[in-house]
Motif scaffolding. Structure first.
Motif, PDB file in Angstrom:
ATOM      1  N   MET A  58       0.833  -1.196   0.000  1.00 49.41           N
ATOM      2  CA  MET A  58       0.000   0.000   0.000  1.00 49.41           C
ATOM      3  C   MET A  58       0.870   1.250   0.000  1.00 49.41           C
ATOM      4  SD  MET A  58      -3.123  -0.797   2.646  1.00 49.41           S
ATOM      5  CE  MET A  58      -4.299  -2.097   2.323  1.00 49.41           C
ATOM      6  N   SER A  59       0.365   2.327  -0.613  1.00 45.59           N
ATOM      7  CA  SER A  59       1.108   3.577  -0.638  1.00 45.59           C
ATOM      8  C   SER A  59       1.045   4.253   0.718  1.00 45.59           C
ATOM      9  CB  SER A  59       0.537   4.507  -1.714  1.00 45.59           C
ATOM     10  OG  SER A  59      -0.820   4.789  -1.440  1.00 45.59           O
ATOM     11  N   ARG A  60       1.993   5.121   0.965  1.00 49.65           N
ATOM     12  CA  ARG A  60       2.036   5.834   2.233  1.00 49.65           C
ATOM     13  C   ARG A  60       0.943   6.896   2.288  1.00 49.65           C
ATOM     14  NH1 ARG A  60       7.974   7.907   3.425  1.00 49.65           N
ATOM     15  NH2 ARG A  60       7.838   8.646   1.271  1.00 49.65           N
ATOM     16  N   LEU A  61       0.416   7.125   3.498  1.00 45.22           N
ATOM     17  CA  LEU A  61      -0.613   8.137   3.677  1.00 45.22           C
ATOM     18  C   LEU A  61       0.045   9.511   3.704  1.00 45.22           C
ATOM     19  CD1 LEU A  61      -3.745   8.330   4.320  1.00 45.22           C
ATOM     20  CD2 LEU A  61      -3.026   8.737   6.681  1.00 45.22           C
ATOM     21  N   LYS A  62      -0.419  10.397   2.856  1.00 51.15           N
ATOM     22  CA  LYS A  62       0.157  11.736   2.740  1.00 51.15           C
ATOM     23  C   LYS A  62      -0.508  12.667   3.757  1.00 51.15           C
ATOM     24  CE  LYS A  62       1.400  11.309  -2.146  1.00 51.15           C
ATOM     25  NZ  LYS A  62       1.208   9.841  -2.173  1.00 51.15           N
ATOM     26  N   VAL A  63       0.297  13.194   4.672  1.00 52.91           N
ATOM     27  CA  VAL A  63      -0.216  13.949   5.807  1.00 52.91           C
ATOM     28  C   VAL A  63       0.351  15.358   5.828  1.00 52.91           C
ATOM     29  CG1 VAL A  63      -0.414  14.015   8.322  1.00 52.91           C
ATOM     30  CG2 VAL A  63      -0.358  11.812   7.142  1.00 52.91           C
ATOM     31  N   VAL A 102      -1.467  20.879  -3.189  1.00 56.72           N
ATOM     32  CA  VAL A 102      -0.717  19.825  -2.509  1.00 56.72           C
ATOM     33  C   VAL A 102      -1.562  18.549  -2.448  1.00 56.72           C
ATOM     34  CG1 VAL A 102       0.369  19.117  -0.337  1.00 56.72           C
ATOM     35  CG2 VAL A 102       0.551  21.485  -1.108  1.00 56.72           C
ATOM     36  N   GLU A 103      -0.958  17.452  -2.824  1.00 57.72           N
ATOM     37  CA  GLU A 103      -1.653  16.161  -2.741  1.00 57.72           C
ATOM     38  C   GLU A 103      -1.591  15.670  -1.298  1.00 57.72           C
ATOM     39  OE1 GLU A 103      -1.531  11.653  -4.690  1.00 57.72           O
ATOM     40  OE2 GLU A 103      -0.205  13.232  -5.465  1.00 57.72           O
ATOM     41  N   VAL A 104      -2.705  15.782  -0.611  1.00 55.72           N
ATOM     42  CA  VAL A 104      -2.760  15.437   0.810  1.00 55.72           C
ATOM     43  C   VAL A 104      -3.985  14.578   1.077  1.00 55.72           C
ATOM     44  CG1 VAL A 104      -3.990  17.577   1.393  1.00 55.72           C
ATOM     45  CG2 VAL A 104      -2.711  16.380   3.182  1.00 55.72           C
ATOM     46  N   GLU A 105      -3.846  13.616   1.984  1.00 54.28           N
ATOM     47  CA  GLU A 105      -4.952  12.706   2.300  1.00 54.28           C
ATOM     48  C   GLU A 105      -5.447  12.865   3.731  1.00 54.28           C
ATOM     49  OE1 GLU A 105      -4.091   8.641   0.045  1.00 54.28           O
ATOM     50  OE2 GLU A 105      -2.259   9.473   0.960  1.00 54.28           O
ATOM     51  N   ALA A 106      -4.618  13.452   4.582  1.00 53.26           N
ATOM     52  CA  ALA A 106      -5.009  13.581   5.996  1.00 53.26           C
ATOM     53  C   ALA A 106      -4.293  14.767   6.621  1.00 53.26           C
ATOM     54  CB  ALA A 106      -4.669  12.307   6.768  1.00 53.26           C
ATOM     55  N   LEU A 107      -4.916  15.319   7.659  1.00 54.47           N
ATOM     56  CA  LEU A 107      -4.306  16.389   8.441  1.00 54.47           C
ATOM     57  C   LEU A 107      -4.097  15.910   9.867  1.00 54.47           C
ATOM     58  CD1 LEU A 107      -6.461  19.567   7.578  1.00 54.47           C
ATOM     59  CD2 LEU A 107      -4.590  18.557   6.248  1.00 54.47           C
ATOM     60  N   THR A 108      -3.001  16.335  10.484  1.00 55.75           N
ATOM     61  CA  THR A 108      -2.877  16.248  11.921  1.00 55.75           C
ATOM     62  C   THR A 108      -2.923  17.683  12.427  1.00 55.75           C
ATOM     63  OG1 THR A 108      -1.552  15.475  13.803  1.00 55.75           O
ATOM     64  CG2 THR A 108      -0.337  16.136  11.822  1.00 55.75           C
TER      65      THR A 108
END
Length: 335
Positions: free
Chosen positions: A1-6, A68-74
């Motif tokens: 699986m690809s890494r989650l972009k944060v 920016v290609e982002v999938e999640a925020l912290t």
């Protein structure tokens, strides 16, 4: 699986642990930093060398506009900024790990819960004690009936908070939404609710600001459905680094938890009194790290163990505490 972009949103001191954990986990990639302060960003890059070359933006809208290609925020911003940032992320179908408290206003937390459910994204509150071996042991004992009928719970937390946060946003009500209760106290308010596992009915509380614009010391009596009585004691002008104690009493036993006053970020010691004997559990199962739990939830491999509902419950309790204190300690209902 690809890494989650944060993307790390908010790069003050509290974000350091988030970023170091993410940088050390193979399944995550930090793709953006968001903070309006160049000084914060420079200091953050020094503390977290892995993000030295990660692009930075003044605010989340600038990051979105940059494509920016982002999938999640912290999200590690001042408390009152959580609601618009988290809600904006949900509307873009992004997942979120949000520092405590989820929001300062219960209505805002409910809005986030509803929006996340509709969008089908994961929103997790960073209540990391839910992933602490000792606390998980206590919850399992209580939930399994190991204490018999639950009667009372006492939770105390203290920190040299008044001194350590002086001159920062944490003592600015417009940004913090409250004092020690809304900050470090939020973690232990969550534990009070999580361990009991029953709805709160009424609250009676007293608050002392100790000369600060925000609450420093809080003493609250919390009545739960079924007759369980709780005490929440928050001390923001403690003379040492940290204090964290829990005592849970039932008809068949007692659980006690204590953290090391000088090393608050380590798991504490739990003692279990049962059948006339004292047991100190050791070699407790190691739960997943909270970022790993986030990823497992996103992938559908696990349930969300710190969902928006946790943030709603803490916000409701906090609001009731402030409301009661404003009425001289009158008993009020949670709403």
């Amino acid at each position: 699986m690809s890494r989650l972009k944060v993307a790390v949103v908010g790069c003050g001191g509290a974000a350091t642990g988030h970023a170091l954990a993410l940088a050390n986990l193979a399944d995550f990639e930090i793709v953006a930093l968001v903070d309006p302060s160049e000084r914060n960003l420079a200091s953050f890059r020094t503390r977290v060398p892995a993000v030295a070359d990660v692009p930075a933006y003044d605010d989340v809208e600038a990051m979105y506009d940059a494509g920016v290609e982002v999938e999640a925020l912290t999200v590690v911003t001042p408390h009152t900024l959580h609601h618009p940032i988290v809600l904006g992320a949900i509307k873009r179908n992004l997942h979120v790990l949000c520092e405590k408290p989820l929001t300062c206003d219960p209505a805002h937390a409910r809005e986030i819960e509803s929006a996340a459910a509709t969008a089908g994204v994961t929103v997790m509150v960073r209540y990391q004690r839910r992933f602490d071996p000792a606390y998980r042991y206590m919850r399992e004992v209580i939930a399994s009936g190991g204490l018999g009928e639950l009667r009372s719970i006492m939770v105390s937390v203290g920190q040299r908070w008044l001194t350590n946060t002086k001159g920062t946003w944490r003592q600015d009500p417009a940004l913090s939404g409250g004092g020690m209760l809304m900050d470090s106290g939020s973690h232990l308010a969550d534990m009070l609710l999580w361990l009991v596992g029953k709805p709160v009915e009424t609250v009676s509380a007293l608050v002392d600001n100790a000369g600060s614009p925000v609450d420093i010391n809080t003493a609250a009596t919390v009545s739960f459905a079924g007759g369980v009585q709780g005490q929440l004691h928050v001390v923001g002008d403690l003379a040492t680094t940290w204090m964290e104690n829990v005592a849970v009493s039932g008809t068949n036993g007692l659980l006690r938890y204590e953290a090391d006053p000088q090393h608050p970020w380590r798991t504490g010691r739990v003692v279990h009194y049962r059948d006339g004997e004292l047991v100190q559990p050791v070699n407790l199962p190691e739960p997943p790290e909270i970022h790993e739990a986030l990823l497992a939830t996103i992938r559908g491999e696990a349930v969300n163990e710190a969902p928006p509902a946790a943030g709603i419950a803490v916000a409701e309790l906090s609001e009731a505490i402030y409301r009661s204190a404003g009425q001289g300690g009158a008993r009020v209902s949670v709403r």
